[in-house]
Design a protein around this motif. Sequence first.
Motif, PDB file in Angstrom:
ATOM      1  N   THR A   1       2.967  76.250  32.806  1.00 57.60           N
ATOM      2  CA  THR A   1       2.919  77.423  33.683  1.00 57.60           C
ATOM      3  C   THR A   1       2.048  77.088  34.886  1.00 57.60           C
ATOM      4  O   THR A   1       1.303  76.118  34.862  1.00 57.60           O
ATOM      5  N   GLY A   2       2.155  77.912  35.922  1.00 58.39           N
ATOM      6  CA  GLY A   2       1.247  77.775  37.073  1.00 58.39           C
ATOM      7  C   GLY A   2       1.809  76.931  38.191  1.00 58.39           C
ATOM      8  O   GLY A   2       1.280  76.964  39.299  1.00 58.39           O
ATOM      9  N   VAL A   3       2.828  76.121  37.949  1.00 59.55           N
ATOM     10  CA  VAL A   3       3.501  75.384  39.022  1.00 59.55           C
ATOM     11  C   VAL A   3       5.006  75.645  38.906  1.00 59.55           C
ATOM     12  O   VAL A   3       5.503  75.956  37.822  1.00 59.55           O
ATOM     13  N   SER A   4       5.695  75.488  40.019  1.00 58.87           N
ATOM     14  CA  SER A   4       7.143  75.738  40.028  1.00 58.87           C
ATOM     15  C   SER A   4       7.871  74.535  40.586  1.00 58.87           C
ATOM     16  O   SER A   4       7.299  73.775  41.400  1.00 58.87           O
ATOM     17  N   VAL A   5       9.117  74.379  40.180  1.00 58.48           N
ATOM     18  CA  VAL A   5       9.958  73.302  40.702  1.00 58.48           C
ATOM     19  C   VAL A   5      10.012  73.417  42.227  1.00 58.48           C
ATOM     20  O   VAL A   5      10.167  74.514  42.772  1.00 58.48           O
ATOM     21  N   GLY A   6       9.804  72.293  42.912  1.00 54.69           N
ATOM     22  CA  GLY A   6       9.841  72.273  44.376  1.00 54.69           C
ATOM     23  C   GLY A   6       8.466  72.329  45.020  1.00 54.69           C
ATOM     24  O   GLY A   6       8.325  71.992  46.196  1.00 54.69           O
ATOM     25  N   ASP A   7       7.425  72.725  44.261  1.00 53.50           N
ATOM     26  CA  ASP A   7       6.063  72.784  44.838  1.00 53.50           C
ATOM     27  C   ASP A   7       5.639  71.398  45.322  1.00 53.50           C
ATOM     28  O   ASP A   7       5.842  70.395  44.626  1.00 53.50           O
ATOM     29  N   ALA A   8       5.015  71.342  46.502  1.00 53.39           N
ATOM     30  CA  ALA A   8       4.406  70.094  46.982  1.00 53.39           C
ATOM     31  C   ALA A   8       2.996  70.010  46.407  1.00 53.39           C
ATOM     32  O   ALA A   8       2.211  70.954  46.539  1.00 53.39           O
ATOM     33  N   VAL A   9       2.700  68.887  45.761  1.00 50.08           N
ATOM     34  CA  VAL A   9       1.415  68.761  45.050  1.00 50.08           C
ATOM     35  C   VAL A   9       0.799  67.375  45.242  1.00 50.08           C
ATOM     36  O   VAL A   9       1.493  66.376  45.418  1.00 50.08           O
ATOM     37  N   ALA A  10      -0.538  67.351  45.184  1.00 51.46           N
ATOM     38  CA  ALA A  10      -1.268  66.086  45.058  1.00 51.46           C
ATOM     39  C   ALA A  10      -1.536  65.875  43.581  1.00 51.46           C
ATOM     40  O   ALA A  10      -1.728  66.834  42.830  1.00 51.46           O
ATOM     41  N   VAL A  11      -1.528  64.611  43.163  1.00 48.74           N
ATOM     42  CA  VAL A  11      -1.822  64.287  41.768  1.00 48.74           C
ATOM     43  C   VAL A  11      -3.270  63.810  41.701  1.00 48.74           C
ATOM     44  O   VAL A  11      -3.627  62.804  42.323  1.00 48.74           O
ATOM     45  N   TYR A  12      -4.095  64.561  40.972  1.00 53.84           N
ATOM     46  CA  TYR A  12      -5.472  64.112  40.729  1.00 53.84           C
ATOM     47  C   TYR A  12      -5.404  62.907  39.790  1.00 53.84           C
ATOM     48  O   TYR A  12      -4.778  62.973  38.727  1.00 53.84           O
ATOM     49  N   GLY A  13      -6.031  61.801  40.210  1.00 51.08           N
ATOM     50  CA  GLY A  13      -5.758  60.509  39.577  1.00 51.08           C
ATOM     51  C   GLY A  13      -6.460  60.186  38.275  1.00 51.08           C
ATOM     52  O   GLY A  13      -5.855  59.582  37.392  1.00 51.08           O
ATOM     53  N   PRO A  14      -7.764  60.514  38.127  1.00 46.37           N
ATOM     54  CA  PRO A  14      -8.415  60.179  36.847  1.00 46.37           C
ATOM     55  C   PRO A  14      -8.015  61.195  35.777  1.00 46.37           C
ATOM     56  O   PRO A  14      -8.338  62.367  35.900  1.00 46.37           O
ATOM     57  N   TRP A  15      -7.281  60.747  34.809  1.00 44.32           N
ATOM     58  CA  TRP A  15      -6.748  61.647  33.774  1.00 44.32           C
ATOM     59  C   TRP A  15      -7.685  61.640  32.575  1.00 44.32           C
ATOM     60  O   TRP A  15      -7.565  60.803  31.680  1.00 44.32           O
ATOM     61  N   GLY A  16      -8.618  62.607  32.577  1.00 44.91           N
ATOM     62  CA  GLY A  16      -9.566  62.714  31.470  1.00 44.91           C
ATOM     63  C   GLY A  16      -8.953  63.465  30.305  1.00 44.91           C
ATOM     64  O   GLY A  16      -7.760  63.768  30.293  1.00 44.91           O
TER      65      GLY A  16
ATOM     66  N   LEU B   1      -0.422  71.411  47.855  1.00 48.17           N
ATOM     67  CA  LEU B   1      -0.647  70.805  49.173  1.00 48.17           C
ATOM     68  C   LEU B   1      -0.586  71.805  50.320  1.00 48.17           C
ATOM     69  O   LEU B   1      -1.068  71.514  51.409  1.00 48.17           O
ATOM     70  N   GLY B   2       0.041  72.973  50.084  1.00 43.69           N
ATOM     71  CA  GLY B   2       0.267  73.850  51.233  1.00 43.69           C
ATOM     72  C   GLY B   2       1.208  73.161  52.197  1.00 43.69           C
ATOM     73  O   GLY B   2       2.217  72.593  51.782  1.00 43.69           O
ATOM     74  N   ASP B   3       0.865  73.135  53.484  1.00 40.18           N
ATOM     75  CA  ASP B   3       1.814  72.558  54.448  1.00 40.18           C
ATOM     76  C   ASP B   3       1.575  71.067  54.710  1.00 40.18           C
ATOM     77  O   ASP B   3       2.165  70.503  55.627  1.00 40.18           O
ATOM     78  N   LEU B   4       0.737  70.409  53.924  1.00 35.54           N
ATOM     79  CA  LEU B   4       0.572  68.953  54.090  1.00 35.54           C
ATOM     80  C   LEU B   4       1.789  68.247  53.503  1.00 35.54           C
ATOM     81  O   LEU B   4       2.299  68.637  52.450  1.00 35.54           O
ATOM     82  N   HIS B   5       2.231  67.167  54.174  1.00 38.13           N
ATOM     83  CA  HIS B   5       3.350  66.388  53.630  1.00 38.13           C
ATOM     84  C   HIS B   5       2.822  65.403  52.575  1.00 38.13           C
ATOM     85  O   HIS B   5       1.760  64.799  52.779  1.00 38.13           O
ATOM     86  N   PRO B   6       3.554  65.219  51.473  1.00 32.34           N
ATOM     87  CA  PRO B   6       3.074  64.308  50.435  1.00 32.34           C
ATOM     88  C   PRO B   6       2.712  62.901  50.937  1.00 32.34           C
ATOM     89  O   PRO B   6       1.755  62.302  50.451  1.00 32.34           O
ATOM     90  N   SER B   7       3.461  62.362  51.918  1.00 31.47           N
ATOM     91  CA  SER B   7       3.133  60.996  52.360  1.00 31.47           C
ATOM     92  C   SER B   7       1.793  60.956  53.092  1.00 31.47           C
ATOM     93  O   SER B   7       1.085  59.957  53.061  1.00 31.47           O
ATOM     94  N   GLU B   8       1.413  62.061  53.733  1.00 29.58           N
ATOM     95  CA  GLU B   8       0.101  62.118  54.384  1.00 29.58           C
ATOM     96  C   GLU B   8      -0.993  62.469  53.386  1.00 29.58           C
ATOM     97  O   GLU B   8      -2.156  62.101  53.567  1.00 29.58           O
ATOM     98  N   ALA B   9      -0.609  63.197  52.349  1.00 27.70           N
ATOM     99  CA  ALA B   9      -1.606  63.671  51.382  1.00 27.70           C
ATOM    100  C   ALA B   9      -1.955  62.615  50.344  1.00 27.70           C
ATOM    101  O   ALA B   9      -3.072  62.629  49.804  1.00 27.70           O
ATOM    102  N   ALA B  10      -1.019  61.694  50.056  1.00 25.07           N
ATOM    103  CA  ALA B  10      -1.263  60.729  48.987  1.00 25.07           C
ATOM    104  C   ALA B  10      -2.609  60.007  49.142  1.00 25.07           C
ATOM    105  O   ALA B  10      -3.410  59.981  48.204  1.00 25.07           O
ATOM    106  N   PRO B  11      -2.921  59.447  50.338  1.00 28.51           N
ATOM    107  CA  PRO B  11      -4.194  58.727  50.460  1.00 28.51           C
ATOM    108  C   PRO B  11      -5.423  59.626  50.286  1.00 28.51           C
ATOM    109  O   PRO B  11      -6.500  59.135  49.995  1.00 28.51           O
ATOM    110  N   LEU B  12      -5.216  60.929  50.451  1.00 26.91           N
ATOM    111  CA  LEU B  12      -6.364  61.829  50.304  1.00 26.91           C
ATOM    112  C   LEU B  12      -6.875  61.834  48.869  1.00 26.91           C
ATOM    113  O   LEU B  12      -8.037  62.119  48.611  1.00 26.91           O
ATOM    114  N   THR B  13      -5.993  61.502  47.896  1.00 27.53           N
ATOM    115  CA  THR B  13      -6.375  61.589  46.484  1.00 27.53           C
ATOM    116  C   THR B  13      -7.282  60.449  46.030  1.00 27.53           C
ATOM    117  O   THR B  13      -7.775  60.472  44.902  1.00 27.53           O
TER     118      THR B  13
END
Length: 347
Positions: A76-91, A140-152
């Motif tokens: 729950t909490g996310v929907s198909v089509g949402d633009a998202v950043a993946v938080y990398g350290p998976w604890g 991500l809101g209106d950030l594009h995934p290719s620009e957002a990826a390095p932010l993670t």
Amino acid sequence: MKAYRFLDWLQPPELSDVPVPEPGPGEVLIRVGGAGACHSDLHIFEYPPGKRPWVPPFTIGHENAGWVEELGTGVTGVSVGDAVAVYGPWGCGRCRACRESKENYCELMATQNALGGGLGRDGGMAEYMLVPSARLLVPLGDLHPSEAAPLTDAALTPYHAIKRSLHRLHPGTTAVVIGVGGLGHMAVQILRALSGAQIVAVDLDPAKLALAAESGADSTVTSGQSAADEVRELTRGLGAELVLDFVGATSTIALAGACVRAEGDVTIVGAAGGEITWRFGALPPEVSLSNTFWGSGTDLIDVLELARQGRIRAHIERFPLDRVDEAYDRLRAGTIQGRAVIVPNAA
Ligand code: NAD
Ligand code: ZN
Ligand code: ZN
């Protein structure tokens, strides 16, 4: 689908065909829109067997963003089509550190087999990747995934390193950034956005120093014998309140020690494996030495907000998945400005 696979230790990764993964209960399938090529991957490609408790093969890529493609049962909490950043350290998501959002310092990580996608588990240099929990996705809101990826990572890691020293950086102080690559050029922008400190950038390469100036550095210094003297000149002979080393070689750590002032912070982020000899009097009094690893989930929320506000922006060069080897070759050769981002899916 195509995926850039780390097949075994000390072997060059290969673009291979693997099945599109299916999300199990609680999991989320992401259509990858950007996967950053981090210098840490180059270190991984050279690790001797057993240096990490990972069992190859797995897909490379730990700096990821994209669109939600499919939800496993119970998500729950996310929907198909949402633009998202993946938080990398998976604890583990449950220990005290994880509950404080510091999954980068998960108490179970040391005993777990993997750290996250691209680091022992399948990462984002593929058309799709599986994320084990919606907890690890940030909108991500209106950030594009290719620009957002390095932010993670390229932004999240310096953000965390800077934030812990921010109380020292009042106007009139100095922060030194050594190594203005993927992480360093974001560090300069984050310092600019968060502090009133003078920013001095140090690199070997004039092109990287030009990017540093463009990113907001007040002064640029060529790395080498006279670099510490130049930093001292820029700081009334006192040295800098914060020195961030995004290389981590013995020579850059020595430079950091020679640039820092009494009561300042030296933070080593780069993983080149250099060493420092530490004893009474080796550094000015009350200097704190640290090394930081990645950042927290709440740090990532902050970083994405800074990007949406237009106060930080990764300088990126995009590569299609079938040119991923070229991206890493260029990173190794030092000819990437900012970050190389692999774009498996354009929209
Ligand atoms: P990068 O290759 O994009 O940038 C490295 C920069 O350092 C380049 O601009 C290069 O010209 C410069 N450089 C190299 N030698 C130098 C020297 N002697 N003096 C000054 N500048 C020098 O790399 P990146 O992706 O930004 O990663 C930087 C380091 O940080 C790597 O070691 C990487 O593994 C590490 N890293 C650590 C973390 C962490 O959590 N601690 C996270 C990500 C990356
Ligand atoms: Zn990284
Ligand atoms: Zn944990």
